[in-house]
Design a protein around this motif. Sequence first.
Motif, PDB file in Angstrom:
ATOM      1  N   GLN A 157       1.935   6.796  14.541  1.00  0.00           N
ATOM      2  CA  GLN A 157       2.945   6.862  13.474  1.00  0.00           C
ATOM      3  C   GLN A 157       2.359   5.778  12.605  1.00  0.00           C
ATOM      4  N   LEU A 158       2.311   6.555  11.203  1.00  0.00           N
ATOM      5  CA  LEU A 158       1.686   5.502  10.135  1.00  0.00           C
ATOM      6  C   LEU A 158       2.337   5.761   8.853  1.00  0.00           C
ATOM      7  N   THR A 159       2.172   4.772   7.945  1.00  0.00           N
ATOM      8  CA  THR A 159       2.784   5.107   6.687  1.00  0.00           C
ATOM      9  C   THR A 159       1.554   5.507   5.657  1.00  0.00           C
ATOM     10  N   PHE A 160       1.367   6.371   5.157  1.00  0.00           N
ATOM     11  CA  PHE A 160       0.307   6.883   4.325  1.00  0.00           C
ATOM     12  C   PHE A 160       0.509   6.774   2.757  1.00  0.00           C
ATOM     13  N   ARG A 161      -0.337   5.988   2.347  1.00  0.00           N
ATOM     14  CA  ARG A 161      -0.267   5.906   0.596  1.00  0.00           C
ATOM     15  C   ARG A 161      -1.503   6.514  -0.244  1.00  0.00           C
ATOM     16  N   GLU A 162      -1.109   7.151  -1.051  1.00  0.00           N
ATOM     17  CA  GLU A 162      -2.036   7.518  -2.101  1.00  0.00           C
ATOM     18  C   GLU A 162      -1.728   6.998  -3.463  1.00  0.00           C
ATOM     19  N   GLN A 163      -2.850   6.649  -4.196  1.00  0.00           N
ATOM     20  CA  GLN A 163      -2.658   6.290  -5.521  1.00  0.00           C
ATOM     21  C   GLN A 163      -3.808   6.839  -6.524  1.00  0.00           C
ATOM     22  N   TRP A 164      -3.247   7.401  -7.693  1.00  0.00           N
ATOM     23  CA  TRP A 164      -4.377   7.700  -8.636  1.00  0.00           C
ATOM     24  C   TRP A 164      -3.661   7.417 -10.078  1.00  0.00           C
ATOM     25  N   THR A 165      -4.363   7.808 -10.880  1.00  0.00           N
ATOM     26  CA  THR A 165      -3.879   7.663 -12.390  1.00  0.00           C
ATOM     27  C   THR A 165      -3.633   8.994 -13.086  1.00  0.00           C
ATOM     28  N   ASP A 166      -2.686   9.348 -13.700  1.00  0.00           N
ATOM     29  CA  ASP A 166      -2.414  10.298 -14.428  1.00  0.00           C
ATOM     30  C   ASP A 166      -1.863  10.127 -16.012  1.00  0.00           C
ATOM     31  N   GLU A 167      -2.750  10.242 -16.848  1.00  0.00           N
ATOM     32  CA  GLU A 167      -2.603   9.627 -18.160  1.00  0.00           C
ATOM     33  C   GLU A 167      -1.354  10.499 -18.770  1.00  0.00           C
ATOM     34  N   ARG A 168      -1.193  11.601 -18.325  1.00  0.00           N
ATOM     35  CA  ARG A 168      -0.185  12.515 -19.041  1.00  0.00           C
ATOM     36  C   ARG A 168       1.386  11.997 -18.602  1.00  0.00           C
ATOM     37  N   LEU A 169       1.460  10.922 -17.636  1.00  0.00           N
ATOM     38  CA  LEU A 169       2.692  10.465 -17.279  1.00  0.00           C
ATOM     39  C   LEU A 169       2.822   8.899 -17.623  1.00  0.00           C
ATOM     40  N   LYS A 170       2.147   8.563 -18.914  1.00  0.00           N
ATOM     41  CA  LYS A 170       2.295   7.447 -19.412  1.00  0.00           C
ATOM     42  C   LYS A 170       3.635   7.339 -20.295  1.00  0.00           C
ATOM     43  N   PHE A 171       4.391   6.138 -20.061  1.00  0.00           N
ATOM     44  CA  PHE A 171       5.646   5.956 -20.686  1.00  0.00           C
ATOM     45  C   PHE A 171       5.933   4.499 -21.562  1.00  0.00           C
ATOM     46  N   ASP A 172       6.741   4.610 -22.243  1.00  0.00           N
ATOM     47  CA  ASP A 172       7.247   3.191 -22.681  1.00  0.00           C
ATOM     48  C   ASP A 172       8.066   2.547 -21.808  1.00  0.00           C
ATOM     49  N   ASP A 173       7.603   1.193 -21.352  1.00  0.00           N
ATOM     50  CA  ASP A 173       8.468   0.510 -20.399  1.00  0.00           C
ATOM     51  C   ASP A 173       9.731  -0.365 -20.936  1.00  0.00           C
ATOM     52  N   ILE A 174       9.827  -0.143 -22.268  1.00  0.00           N
ATOM     53  CA  ILE A 174      10.970  -1.041 -22.976  1.00  0.00           C
ATOM     54  C   ILE A 174      10.710  -2.398 -22.695  1.00  0.00           C
ATOM     55  N   GLN A 175       9.645  -2.698 -23.304  1.00  0.00           N
ATOM     56  CA  GLN A 175       9.220  -4.240 -23.198  1.00  0.00           C
ATOM     57  C   GLN A 175       9.367  -4.922 -21.718  1.00  0.00           C
TER      58      GLN A 175
END
Length: 456
Positions: free
Chosen positions: A86-104
């Motif tokens: 039993q494991l916790t599986f994690r993936e991480q990648w970058t999708d520039e289409r999902l950029k947004f303003d973080d409100i400072q």
Amino acid sequence: MGTGHYFWAIFYFTSLCSASLANNAKINFREKEKKVLDQILGAGKYDARIRPSGINGTDGPAIVRINLFVRSIMTISDIKMEYSVQLTFREQWTDERLKFDDIQGRLKYLTLTEANRVWMPDLFFSNEKEGHFHNIIMPNVYIRIFPNGSVLYSIRISLTLACPMNLKLYPLDRQICSLRMASYGWTTNDLVFLWKEGDPVQVVKNLHLPRFTLEKFLTDYCNSKTNTGEYSCLKVDLLFKREFSYYLIQIYIPCCMLVIVSWVSFWLDQGAVPARVSLGVTTLLTMATQTSGINASLPPVSYTKAIDVWTGVCLTFVFGALLEFALVNYASRSGLNKANMHKENMKKKRRDLEQASLDAASDLLDTDSNATFAMKPLVRHPGDPLALEKLRQCEVHMQPPKRPSCCKTWLSKFPTRQCSRSKRIDVISRITFPLVFALFNLVYWSTYLFREEEDE
């Protein structure tokens, strides 16, 4: 006049700051999250069927970094050659289409629970037999979208994975079980899996396994080439060492005890046939039952395992003890038969001599009473060749005997009569069987422990 303008300017600036702080205090960031999600994932704005671009917006392959957290390892089956994890599986990648303003900096990330809203890598576990997600109480999955377009996918899963084993050294063996992850449809031109930098695989502390110990784990790459292209692949090798103490208590010590118990028959009287037969058959059947139980917990393989050598030799010793009694019984019976035949022959010869003496006495009585008898002198005449030859024979027989060896001295304690051969077999077996078994133990443990160190 100048002082009054200065006062009113300060008052106006303070009012603006107060209004701005009041407006910020009234901002609903949950509403902001909804607006951002609608903005980046709205209809016609994001297509989950299209993969992200490469590094820095190039047309290169999308880079996906993987890391795992092993929560538990439930079972490792020798007979099925598989293990459950039993494991916790994690993936991480970058999708520039999902950029947004973080409100400072106020919006650290956005959270999703629907994986089909964004593009997902087509990763699969190549050596998986069974697997399932966890949905108690809610599905154990989340997706985090960061302001720079980075996406983190995390899920808790349970897998049953194939683990081909080499059981030649069983139960003194080590096994390597792999966890392989690969892309199913995207080739390395479109998708590349990489291990996360730093510590890509983590294992829960105090991981306890019933019969194994997790010694270490190694991460590696296993890209595969097929007719349709090259596919990215990652693997982690888990090195398990089998706990020998369990098998020492459950297998090796009981087998030694059975072999030693079978030697008790060597010390029983050769006439105690029921006791010796019962002891031999009981130990043989017990040893055979234990061997069958051991083989039932292992897969049928074409090679000889270390445990097969041990049980086979122990079974041979127990069977040899039973055959030894059969030999003793045969020697005892044959000795008795020959002794009886010898007694009968001696009685017959005695009767014949008695009859011959009676016949000779009757013949003497029938002879003439005036007959004379010639008596030969007992004096040896000089030059008599027959007397000289007899003298030499006497001198040869009077020579001092040679000193016997230790073995002959020990064996001379047991007469060579037929009735004592069975006793001699028992005495020899009392020493021969333990010595040979001790020699086998020395060779067995030296061989397999040395091979275990070589594998390590």
